[in-house]
Design an enzyme around this catalytic site. Structure first.
Site, PDB file in Angstrom:
ATOM      1  CE  LYS A 193      -3.869   1.908   2.758  1.00 16.59           C
ATOM      2  NZ  LYS A 193      -4.716   1.631   3.948  1.00 16.59           N
ATOM      3  CB  SER A 230      -7.826   3.627   3.055  1.00 16.07           C
ATOM      4  OG  SER A 230      -6.980   3.066   4.060  1.00 16.07           O
ATOM      5  CB  SER A 286      -8.422   0.783   6.071  1.00 15.85           C
ATOM      6  OG  SER A 286      -9.179   1.966   6.160  1.00 15.85           O
TER       7      SER A 286
END
Length: 546
Positions: free
Chosen positions: A133, A213, A237
């Site tokens: 990420k 996210s 997330s």
């Protein structure tokens, strides 16, 4: 319950159904363009690309199976890495899940191949391609948290977890898109969108949202663009994107994985964690991220042909938190899920963890104070805005930051929030910690449970910058606030859209939770490959609420 080490867990998992079980299943250019082949046609991008390399089905293969092939010499990390790079080039233009690939990916793979040839394998992830990420620091690639404010230069050092992955021989394949600032900027954000990466799409239905996210991490895994990925979570997330994209996501117990070098929201709740297409890969990745009890690759080999172990759910007690607010179709799926678990010998009882309304009242105000403290500390280590006030001003003066949604209300509220030394804040966080832990502990004790289960997510809503997310999903909050582990595994589908089953347990019961998740995954066998549908003819999957 008696706790087991992650090493014992991963050794046990390879003799369960995991190794035979299936797994699920952009925009970056390949790291080595001369090896990636011609650009695909627009029609080709709409169709799945064959996920085969040297006879290996990337959709379903597990890490122990890959390691067994590399040990035999029938597969190399270079071939595996090249296959993933080609899939990124072919498929990611429809997803925008991968921001960039590492220019050194194939060199990393070649180094792993040399270790395999000389019998010097470093662990279960040696030669395995991993996506990160884009809020995880890497010294050789930008780390932006989706924001143009951090796009000018890379960090000077790797995050601690990246160092562990490199030391274990993993191939750092590239960076995945994410919801900008981990969805902690605007009051009505659109998950999967960032000014740096644009909008990540759900591989199952492209106009649907991937949840946030860790959006790019989950969407990339669903499309088989990497073997594993790293996400981060403050509340939902990791697990929500995993559920909404039909993959596995584990939010570890707080403190199990180092957060040093990860763009923060709150030190009281943040954690990085592994995501994969199956539980065994998730568990093996966690064993590396923790930096202890790492399973050597050889310890799993030779067991990969073992058949399913019967009775993995027999005698397990699971509390089902139904959450009917997520819609009648999700509730019906939970009913079918409970029936399948009961048929496998589990005892499923319905529960409602207490204190949820109070947790919802307190969590956001506490996070505002923590974000101001923690983002200021992080920004001081990077080029660009030096603190939250400067970051707010950056967004005001850069129109590209407002192309999907303009707001930065959460930034502004955080700037005005009480400091973390304020007695009001301290009282909030103390009450949050107490009630969240009691909500899980009391529920598990009252029913003698091994875990609490709930739907991870509703079916994916249509992505809409003007409206923002439709994501009031309370299932992740108790474990997130308590710092306890949670794990999402595929539960099934509402039409074309995946829904996950979220499992949560007590503090540092990660090994037990992963073991239970493996048995649940095998019983439900709920994964199917995405079809990259442009849209659905009827919008029946949008849940009520904002």
């Amino acid at each position: 319950m008696k706790k087991r080490s992650l090493a014992a867990l991963t050794a046990a998992l390879v003799v369960t159904p995991l190794l035979a079980a299936g797994a699920p299943g952009q925009r970056a250019a390949a790291a080595e363009p001369d090896t990636a082949g011609p650009s695909p046609s627009a029609d080709a991008l709409l169709a799945p690309v064959a996920p085969l390399v040297d006879g290996v089905d990337l959709d379903t293969v597990t890490i122990p199976e890959l390691q067994a092939r590399m040990k035999r010499g029938s597969l190399t990390s270079s071939a595996l890495t090249r296959a993933y790079l080609r899939r990124i080039q072919a498929i990611d233009p429809k997803l925008d899940a991968v921001l960039r690939t590492s220019p050194t990916a194939l060199r990393q793979a070649a180094a792993s191949d040399a270790r395999h040839r000389h019998g010097e394998v470093r662990g279960p992830l040696d030669g395995i391609p991993v996506l990160l990420k884009d809020n995880v620091n890497t010294r050789d690639m930008p780390t932006t948290a989706g924001s143009l404010a951090l796009a000018t230069s890379p960090p000077t050092t790797d995050a601690v977890l990246v160092g562990k992955l490199r030391a274990a021989g993993a191939v750092i394949l590239g960076k995945a898109n994410m919801s900008e600032w981990a969805n902690f900027r605007a009051a009505k954000p659109t998950s999967g969108w960032s000014a740096v990466g644009g909008q990540t799409n759900n591989p199952y239905v492209l106009d649907r949202n991937p949840c946030g996210s860790s959006s790019g991490s989950a969407a990339a895994l669903a499309a088989s663009l990497a073997q594993v990925a790293i996400g981060t979570e403050t509340d939902g997330s990791i697990v929500c994107p995993a559920g909404m994209n039909g993959v596995v996501g584990h939010k570890p117990s707080l403190g199990l994985v180092s957060q040093s070098g990860v763009v923060p929201i709150s030190a009281e709740q943040d954690t990085a964690g592994p995501m994969a297409r199956n539980v065994i890969d998730t568990a093996l990745t966690l064993s590396v991220l923790t930096g202890r009890d790492t399973v050597r690759a050889g310890s799993a080999l030779g067991l990969t042909d073992a058949g399913p172990r019967p009775g993995g759910l027999r005698g397990k007690r699971i509390g089902l938190w139904r959450l009917p607010s997520l819609g009648t179709e999700v509730d019906a799926l939970m009913t079918r899920t409970a029936a399948r678990l009961r048929a496998a010998g589990a005892r499923v009882v319905e529960v409602t963890p207490p204190y949820q309304e109070r947790l919802a009242e307190l969590e956001f105000p506490a996070l505002l104070s923590e974000f101001h403290r923690d983002i200021d500390a992080y920004l001081a280590t990077r080029d660009g805005p030096l603190n939250l006030a400067e970051l707010i001003e950056f967004n005001r003066t850069h129109p590209a930051e407002r192309t999907c949604f303009a707001g930065q209300e959460l930034f502004e509220q955080a700037l005005a929030a009480p400091e973390t030394t304020d007695p009001r804040y301290r009282a909030m966080r103390a009450e949050l910690t107490d009630l969240s832990r009691r909500s899980i502990n009391e529920t598990m004790a009252a029913h003698d449970l091994d875990a609490i289960a709930s739907p991870t997510n509703p079916p994916a809503w249509t992505t809409d910058c003007a409206r923002g997310d439709n994501d009031v999903i309370p299932s992740s909050t108790p474990a997130a606030v308590a710092g306890y582990p949670s794990l999402s595994v595929p539960a099934g589908f509402v039409g074309e859209l995946p829904v996950g089953l979220l499992l949560m347990a007590g503090d540092h019961q990660d090994a037990e939770l992963l073991s239970l998740g493996a048995a649940v995954e095998d019983r439900l066998d709920a994964w199917r490959a995405p079809r990259y549908l442009p849209t659905l003819p009827h919008d029946t999957s949008r849940p009520e609420g904002r």
